[in-house]
Design a protein around this motif. Structure first.
Motif, PDB file in Angstrom:
ATOM      1  N   ALA A  76       0.813  -1.220   0.000  1.00  0.00           N
ATOM      2  CA  ALA A  76       0.000   0.000   0.000  1.00  0.00           C
ATOM      3  C   ALA A  76       0.843   1.264   0.000  1.00  0.00           C
ATOM      4  O   ALA A  76       0.384   2.325  -0.429  1.00  0.00           O
ATOM      5  N   SER A  77       2.078   1.180   0.482  1.00  0.00           N
ATOM      6  CA  SER A  77       2.924   2.372   0.575  1.00  0.00           C
ATOM      7  C   SER A  77       3.858   2.538  -0.616  1.00  0.00           C
ATOM      8  O   SER A  77       4.755   3.381  -0.584  1.00  0.00           O
ATOM      9  N   ILE A  78       3.659   1.751  -1.669  1.00  0.00           N
ATOM     10  CA  ILE A  78       4.465   1.938  -2.876  1.00  0.00           C
ATOM     11  C   ILE A  78       4.269   3.347  -3.413  1.00  0.00           C
ATOM     12  O   ILE A  78       5.212   4.023  -3.826  1.00  0.00           O
ATOM     13  N   VAL A  79       3.034   3.811  -3.407  1.00  0.00           N
ATOM     14  CA  VAL A  79       2.715   5.180  -3.833  1.00  0.00           C
ATOM     15  C   VAL A  79       2.108   5.911  -2.643  1.00  0.00           C
ATOM     16  O   VAL A  79       1.055   5.518  -2.143  1.00  0.00           O
ATOM     17  N   LEU A  80       2.792   6.966  -2.205  1.00  0.00           N
ATOM     18  CA  LEU A  80       2.306   7.774  -1.083  1.00  0.00           C
ATOM     19  C   LEU A  80       1.957   9.157  -1.616  1.00  0.00           C
ATOM     20  O   LEU A  80       2.751  10.104  -1.552  1.00  0.00           O
ATOM     21  N   ASP A  81       0.753   9.270  -2.207  1.00  0.00           N
ATOM     22  CA  ASP A  81       0.354  10.537  -2.817  1.00  0.00           C
ATOM     23  C   ASP A  81      -0.418  11.441  -1.872  1.00  0.00           C
ATOM     24  O   ASP A  81      -0.921  12.486  -2.270  1.00  0.00           O
ATOM     25  N   GLN A  82      -0.523  11.026  -0.610  1.00  0.00           N
ATOM     26  CA  GLN A  82      -1.130  11.874   0.419  1.00  0.00           C
ATOM     27  C   GLN A  82      -0.118  12.021   1.560  1.00  0.00           C
ATOM     28  O   GLN A  82      -0.237  11.377   2.603  1.00  0.00           O
ATOM     29  N   PRO A  83       0.892  12.860   1.374  1.00  0.00           N
ATOM     30  CA  PRO A  83       1.986  12.939   2.350  1.00  0.00           C
ATOM     31  C   PRO A  83       1.536  13.349   3.744  1.00  0.00           C
ATOM     32  O   PRO A  83       2.202  13.022   4.726  1.00  0.00           O
ATOM     33  N   GLU A  84       0.401  14.028   3.850  1.00  0.00           N
ATOM     34  CA  GLU A  84      -0.073  14.442   5.170  1.00  0.00           C
ATOM     35  C   GLU A  84      -0.476  13.252   6.040  1.00  0.00           C
ATOM     36  O   GLU A  84      -0.599  13.378   7.262  1.00  0.00           O
ATOM     37  N   ARG A  85      -0.660  12.077   5.436  1.00  0.00           N
ATOM     38  CA  ARG A  85      -1.044  10.894   6.192  1.00  0.00           C
ATOM     39  C   ARG A  85       0.169  10.096   6.674  1.00  0.00           C
ATOM     40  O   ARG A  85       0.028   9.177   7.476  1.00  0.00           O
ATOM     41  N   MET A  86       1.353  10.441   6.194  1.00  0.00           N
ATOM     42  CA  MET A  86       2.534   9.638   6.532  1.00  0.00           C
ATOM     43  C   MET A  86       2.880   9.721   8.015  1.00  0.00           C
ATOM     44  O   MET A  86       3.371   8.744   8.588  1.00  0.00           O
ATOM     45  N   TYR A  87       2.654  10.866   8.658  1.00  0.00           N
ATOM     46  CA  TYR A  87       3.018  11.010  10.071  1.00  0.00           C
ATOM     47  C   TYR A  87       2.258   9.999  10.931  1.00  0.00           C
ATOM     48  O   TYR A  87       2.845   9.326  11.796  1.00  0.00           O
ATOM     49  N   GLY A  88       0.963   9.855  10.693  1.00  0.00           N
ATOM     50  CA  GLY A  88       0.175   8.893  11.453  1.00  0.00           C
ATOM     51  C   GLY A  88       0.611   7.467  11.191  1.00  0.00           C
ATOM     52  O   GLY A  88       0.666   6.636  12.114  1.00  0.00           O
ATOM     53  N   ILE A  89       0.937   7.173   9.920  1.00  0.00           N
ATOM     54  CA  ILE A  89       1.389   5.825   9.588  1.00  0.00           C
ATOM     55  C   ILE A  89       2.723   5.534  10.265  1.00  0.00           C
ATOM     56  O   ILE A  89       2.956   4.423  10.774  1.00  0.00           O
ATOM     57  N   LEU A  90       3.616   6.542  10.290  1.00  0.00           N
ATOM     58  CA  LEU A  90       4.893   6.348  10.972  1.00  0.00           C
ATOM     59  C   LEU A  90       4.700   6.067  12.454  1.00  0.00           C
ATOM     60  O   LEU A  90       5.454   5.300  13.058  1.00  0.00           O
ATOM     61  N   GLY A  91       3.684   6.689  13.059  1.00  0.00           N
ATOM     62  CA  GLY A  91       3.398   6.412  14.465  1.00  0.00           C
ATOM     63  C   GLY A  91       3.038   4.954  14.683  1.00  0.00           C
ATOM     64  O   GLY A  91       3.532   4.313  15.625  1.00  0.00           O
ATOM     65  N   ASP A  92       2.192   4.415  13.808  1.00  0.00           N
ATOM     66  CA  ASP A  92       1.830   2.998  13.916  1.00  0.00           C
ATOM     67  C   ASP A  92       3.040   2.107  13.644  1.00  0.00           C
ATOM     68  O   ASP A  92       3.242   1.081  14.309  1.00  0.00           O
ATOM     69  N   LEU A  93       3.854   2.508  12.657  1.00  0.00           N
ATOM     70  CA  LEU A  93       5.030   1.714  12.329  1.00  0.00           C
ATOM     71  C   LEU A  93       6.045   1.735  13.473  1.00  0.00           C
ATOM     72  O   LEU A  93       6.670   0.709  13.774  1.00  0.00           O
TER      73      LEU A  93
END
Length: 271
Positions: free
Chosen positions: A24-41
């Protein structure tokens, strides 16, 4: 859903979830969502460090039961100790990765993502209105010497027949992304027109931006010098010369410029 009691089932679910995230993260076209995903990661990485430490202890705590396939307990004990040591080392490396991800997440949290920058519209292409060379260009070149380039542009604007000129240029390939200038050529601009001329090579060319609206004065609508009454020798002679030169150069049908005189706009250019 995690069971919190069955490590086999939870490990299988974790593996599937990580495979899904990787895809799912091959294409990250909504960069504003990356911070939350990094928190989970980051939480997953911390859990992974804990898991590896627990598996290392699991190998040492059960070392009395270890043996190889032939039942050799000494060999099994050695492998259990090796496995525990490697897992503890992996846990230590994961701890380093956790600190790096934590620092990266802190930097990501300071980013205020903006909407994509608006790209500038592509520059308008240029179409060739008229090209004169040799004897045909002598009068224009003499006029440049006597009255300047503006006077020639105003005169050559009489070759501009609006949409007909654009269509003829497109059909014959006289369309350019930038002004075609050769060695020793000189360039002058007036309104929507660009004049390229060369005294040594005896040629004159007039270009216009494809989608620009030239001044009505330059098009012979408002200036008496270009809007002589129909039927006068001056008007009819200039129109005939313009039509003949354009037909010979571009092979386009006859255009009666009188149709444009006294109209507020030119067909195709004012709409």
């Amino acid at each position: 859903m995690p069971t919190f009691t069955d490590p086999v089932a939870d490990a299988a679910e974790m593996s599937e979830a990580m495979r899904g995230l990787a895809h799912a993260s091959i294409v990250l076209d909504q960069p504003e969502r990356m911070y939350g995903i990094l928190g989970d990661l980051l939480g997953a990485i911390r859990s992974l460090e804990q898991i590896l430490g627990q598996f290392a202890r699991g190998h040492t705590n059960s070392i009395g039961r270890a043996a190889d396939d032939a039942g050799d307990r000494a060999a099994g004990t050695q492998d259990a100790l090796t496995a525990a040591a490697e897992l503890r080392q992996a846990a230590a490396l994961i701890g380093q990765a956790e600190r790096r991800v934590d620092a990266g997440m802190a930097a990501a949290g300071r980013i205020a993502w903006q909407l994509p920058a608006q790209t500038s519209e592509p520059a308008s292409r240029l179409i060739n209105v008229v090209f004169l060379q040799g004897g045909e260009a002598d009068h224009a070149l003499e006029l440049i010497e006597a009255g300047g380039a503006d006077a020639v542009i105003q005169e050559l604007a009489g070759y501009d027949f609006g949409d007909e000129t654009v269509d003829a240029a497109l059909e014959n390939g006289y369309v350019y992304d930038k002004v075609p200038v050769a060695s020793l050529d000189r360039v002058a601009t007036l309104d929507a027109y660009t004049l390229v001329y060369n005294h040594d090579h005896r040629h004159v060319a007039l270009y216009r931006a494809e989608d620009s609206l030239p001044s009505p004065v330059l098009l012979g609508i408002a200036d008496p010098r270009h809007a002589a009454p129909a039927g006068t020798p001056e008007r009819d002679g200039a129109a005939a010369d313009s039509r003949q030169a354009r037909r010979e150069r571009l092979g386009t049908p006859t255009i009666n410029r009188q149709n444009y005189v006294n109209h507020p706009t030119l067909q195709g250019l004012g709409r």
